[in-house]
Every structure is written in structure tokens, then in C-alpha cells.
Design an enzyme around this catalytic site. Structure first.
Site, short mmCIF file in Angstrom:
data_model
loop_
_atom_site.label_atom_id
_atom_site.label_comp_id
_atom_site.label_asym_id
_atom_site.label_seq_id
_atom_site.Cartn_x
_atom_site.Cartn_y
_atom_site.Cartn_z
CD GLU A 1 -37.35 13.00 23.86
OE1 GLU A 1 -38.33 13.69 24.15
OE2 GLU A 1 -37.44 11.85 23.41
CB CYS B 1 -32.11 5.59 20.57
SG CYS B 1 -33.26 6.37 19.46
CB CYS C 1 -37.82 16.28 12.56
SG CYS C 1 -37.55 15.28 11.07
CB CYS D 1 -42.98 11.32 13.96
SG CYS D 1 -41.40 11.67 14.76
N GLY E 1 -35.03 13.95 14.85
CA GLY E 1 -34.40 14.51 13.66
C GLY E 1 -34.20 13.51 12.54
CD GLU E 2 -33.93 11.73 7.59
OE1 GLU E 2 -34.79 11.03 8.13
OE2 GLU E 2 -32.94 11.24 7.00
CB SER F 1 -33.00 5.31 11.52
OG SER F 1 -34.39 5.18 11.32
CB SER G 1 -38.71 5.48 8.59
OG SER G 1 -37.71 5.41 9.59
CG LEU G 2 -41.28 1.35 3.06
CD1 LEU G 2 -40.46 2.19 2.09
CD2 LEU G 2 -41.26 -0.12 2.64
CG HIS G 3 -43.48 4.23 8.63
ND1 HIS G 3 -43.18 3.35 9.63
CD2 HIS G 3 -42.67 5.31 8.84
CE1 HIS G 3 -42.25 3.87 10.41
NE2 HIS G 3 -41.91 5.05 9.95
CG ASN H 1 -44.36 4.23 20.86
OD1 ASN H 1 -44.70 3.42 21.70
ND2 ASN H 1 -43.20 4.20 20.23
CB CYS I 1 -41.49 8.35 19.23
SG CYS I 1 -41.14 6.71 18.68
N1 SAH Z 1 -35.92 10.57 10.89
C1 SAH Z 1 -35.38 9.25 11.02
C2 SAH Z 1 -34.98 8.86 12.43
C3 SAH Z 1 -35.84 9.27 13.58
S1 SAH Z 1 -37.36 8.45 13.88
C4 SAH Z 1 -36.34 8.23 10.45
O1 SAH Z 1 -37.44 8.62 10.06
O2 SAH Z 1 -35.98 7.07 10.36
C5 SAH Z 1 -36.95 6.77 14.28
C6 SAH Z 1 -38.05 5.78 13.94
O3 SAH Z 1 -39.19 5.95 14.80
C7 SAH Z 1 -38.57 5.94 12.53
O4 SAH Z 1 -38.75 4.68 11.94
C8 SAH Z 1 -39.89 6.63 12.76
O5 SAH Z 1 -40.77 6.50 11.69
C9 SAH Z 1 -40.36 5.93 14.02
N2 SAH Z 1 -41.46 6.63 14.71
C10 SAH Z 1 -41.69 7.95 14.78
N3 SAH Z 1 -42.79 8.18 15.50
C11 SAH Z 1 -43.27 6.99 15.89
C12 SAH Z 1 -44.39 6.57 16.65
N4 SAH Z 1 -45.24 7.46 17.16
N5 SAH Z 1 -44.55 5.26 16.86
C13 SAH Z 1 -43.68 4.35 16.37
N6 SAH Z 1 -42.61 4.68 15.64
C14 SAH Z 1 -42.41 5.98 15.39
#
Ligand code: SAH
Length: 352
Positions: free
Chosen positions: A90, A103, A110, A117, A158-159, A188, A211-213, A287, A330
Site C-alpha cells: 500500500e 506514506c 513485516c 498493527c 514494513g520495518e 519511522s 514508534s515507542l507506544h 486504528n 495501517c
Molecule cells: N515499522 C515502522 C513503520 C510502519 S508503521 C514503525 O513501526 O514505525 C507506521 C506507524 O503506524 C508506527 O508508528 C506504527 O506503530 C503505527 N501503527 C501501526 N498499527 C497501528 C494502528 N492500528 N493504529 C495506529 N497506529 C498504528
């Protein structure tokens, strides 16, 4: 010469050697058509027809239209591209008042297995090539016209740091050949420490988003499993090294998950980390995805979390959740596809 690569894989020198039996200006014409004008080879009318035919087969396109969705008003475009081997990835283009951002995906699937995700739920299939990544940017740039594509973010499938060479090759091309400034290109990452350290050695100071979370190891390992290999202290150390080397401000991505990472305790730990690294936080309401049952934090909860951060002098913005009406969030388009090939235009407005 026989080629198995797609057209945007080739550097200018490689195209020149492909055309070594032709007058030199043919290389300029081909380059201008592909890069400056974003044309298909058959549309590059400065090239003789028989040469165009040869080049079409030597330099195939990487991305084949499967689904294109455009939200009403055209603010968000989303593509599901079919690749030569039948896989699909995508790309999303988003217009804002001050910029247009694409994006891009860096892998099909991944391996990082973040549970929330959609792409993580699919597992890893393969790395994308530089040509497949650059072509996503070119297609988005053409679709953005007359607006100028200004930003590229590696936030698709992907990463990117797990596919370092191809991604960095694409970044060089996006910067050098497409003319985007390094700070408008955002890597990212889930937090692959060796990749971040490698970035610090590069000449191009791109922006870094992590992407800390979660700001404690126990919770982060639950949400982002690779944290068990690269825990928060190591990650913070690599980030500090990158900030020092590049002079760029770091940002943290934080998808707010109800009752999981939207607590005051997490906000306090996050503010500490941000103070140390002078980082900015992007808050994203989670999401929904098919394989993860917990829902996103509601807007009052998102605002509360932001306030906890702001109260501690941590810069935090809430990201508009774009394109959920066209499955632009996503990995949803691929997850929801039913083998459709049509072009569909959504009638709904993007969710704010
Ligand atoms: N692998 C990389 C880039 C792809 S994901 C990374 O992890 O940064 C891009 C961003 O979308 C990341 O911050 C990821 O954590 C976030 N993401 C993935 N799934 C999501 C979801 N369901 N809702 C909100 N953000 C999400």
C-alpha cells in the site's frame, strides 16, 4: 542487455550503460521522462517508437494498479499495488494545507509482529527493492499534481530499518534525483538500534520517528516485541546518538490504546524520556485492525494524555487520523481486499 530490475531501480549511470549504443542525449530524454515528468516509457515522445518498445520490456514498471481509493475532496489517496510476484503493498498520499505527504511501504508484510498493527498480523513476506520504493513516490508525486509532493514518510507496510540498504538507496534517490530535502524524509522505526546507529553515520540528516507506544520495558515488550532485544535504555542511547549526529529533532509515535498505554503513569515515564532526548510526541488514536480486539482511546482520553505531557513541558500533538473511510489506515486496504480490481471513490469524508 537483459534486465530483471524495475525501471526506478536504475541509476542514471546504469541507464546510460543500458543505452550505450544510442546517442548520449537519449539518456537525458529517458531520464527527464521518467524522473522529471513521471511519464510511462511509451509516453516519452522524444524517444523513437522502436526504442520505447525495447525499453518498456527492459525496464518494466514495478507497481500494477489493483485498487485506488480517493476520499471525497481528494485529500487522501490510497493505492494497493500488485507487485510482479503477485504480492501487494500500500501507498497513501495525504494533502494538508501546508504540505503533501506520501506514506510508503518498505516491505511486503513485516516481521516485527506488533499485535495492534495490521501488517504485523500478516507476518513477513519479502523486502521491497529500491525501485519499488522510488516508484511509489513517483506515482504519488504525479497524483498530487498540481500540488507539490513535499514529504515522504516510511510509515507504510514494513520495518524500513530491517531493509536498510534498499531503503537507504531509495532515500538517496528521493533526495538526489527527486529533490526532496532530507528533513522532509522521515524514517519511522519500531526501534532497531543497529539501524539507528547506522543512520547516524550517513551524510543525509533525515528525520527520525520512533514508534515507542510504551515508556516502560514491560509494557513495551508486550506491544512491540522487538523491545526485548532492544530495550528502552539502548534505544534511547541510539536515538541520542542520532540526534547529536544529525541535528534533527526526534519524534515518538504513540498509538493510544484504551486502558493499555493511555495512563498517567505512562505519560509521566514518557515525559521523562522526552526531556532527556528533547523529543516530540505524535499521538495517534489506535486504528482498529482485524486481529486486535482492544480499542483506541476516545478523544477525551487522548486530550487528557496530551495534557499530562504538556503539563510536563513535553511537546505533544494529536495526529489527524486520515483516510479511515477509505481503509487508508495501517494496512487495512490489503486486509480488507476481496480480490477487487476496481477503482472506487469513497463518498464519505475522512474522519478527523
Ligand atoms: N515499522 C515502522 C513503520 C510502519 S508503521 C514503525 O513501526 O514505525 C507506521 C506507524 O503506524 C508506527 O508508528 C506504527 O506503530 C503505527 N501503527 C501501526 N498499527 C497501528 C494502528 N492500528 N493504529 C495506529 N497506529 C498504528
Amino acid at each position: 542487455m537483459i534486465s530483471t530490475d524495475t525501471r526506478y531501480q536504475f541509476t542514471r549511470d546504469e541507464l546510460a550503460s543500458l543505452l550505450d549504443d544510442q546517442p548520449k542525449y537519449r539518456v537525458d530524454q529517458l531520464w527527464k521522462g521518467l524522473y522529471d515528468e513521471g511519464l510511462d516509457i511509451e509516453e516519452i515522445s522524444t524517444l523513437p517508437k522502436n526504442l520505447r518498445e525495447q525499453l518498456e520490456s527492459l525496464l518494466p514498471v514495478a507497481l500494477h494498479h489493483r485498487i485506488v481509493k480517493v476520499s471525497e475532496g481528494g485529500e487522501t489517496h490510497k493505492w494497493l499495488w500488485g507487485l510482479a510476484d503477485g504480492d501487494a503493498v500500500e501507498t497513501v498520499l495525504m494533502h494538508y494545507t501546508d504540505r503533501s505527504t506520501v506514506c510508503v511501504s518498505s516491505q511486503a508484510g513485516c516481521a516485527m509482529a506488533c499485535g495492534f498493527c495490521a501488517t504485523g498480523q500478516e507476518g513477513f513476506r519479502r523486502h521491497l527493492t529500491t525501485g519499488e520504493i522510488v516508484e511509489q513516490v513517483i506515482r504519488a508525486r504525479e497524483a498530487a499534481k498540481p500540488r507539490r509532493l513535499s514529504n515522504v514518510v516510511f510509515m507504510g507496510m514494513g520495518e524500513p530499518l530491517a531493509n536498510y540498504d534498499a531503503v537507504w538507496g531509495a532515500i538517496r534517490r528521493i533526495h538526489g534525483d527527486l529533490g526532496l530535502s532530507a528533513r522532509h524524509i522521515t524514517m519511522s522505526t519500531v526501534g532497531l538500534v543497529p539501524g539507528i546507529r547506522r543512520m547516524a553515520e550517513e551524510q543525509l540528516p533525515v528525520s527520525l520517528a520512533v514508534s515507542l507506544h510504551a515508556a516502560t520495558d514491560e509494557l513495551r515488550t508486550e506491544l512491540v516485541p522487538i523491545n526485548s532485544r532492544y530495550p528502552i535504555d539502548d534505544l534511547a542511547d541510539a536515538c541520542a546518538g542520532y540526534v547529536a549526529a544529525s541535528g534533527r529533532r526526534l519524534s515518538f509515535e504513540w498509538a493510544l490504546i484504551a486502558g493499555v498505554n493511555d495512563t498517567e503513569e505512562q505519560a509521566i515515564a514518557l515525559a521523562e524520556l522526552c526531556k532527556e532526548l528533547r523529543a516530540h510526541v505524535n499521538l495517534i488514536p489506535l486504528n482498529p485492525t482485524p486481529g486486535y480486539l482492544t480499542v483506541g482511546t476516545d478523544m477525551p482520553g487522548v486530550k487528557q494524555f496530551q495534557k499530562w505531557l504538556l503539563d510536563r513541558n513535553t511537546n505533544a500533538t494529536i495526529r489527524r487520523n486520515r483516510g479511515t473511510d477509505i481503509d487508508a489506515a495501517c494496512g487495512q486496504l490489503r486486509a480488507n481486499q476481496s480480490g477487487a480490481t476496481e477503482v472506487s471513490i469513497s463518498q464519505k469524508r475522512p474522519v478527523l
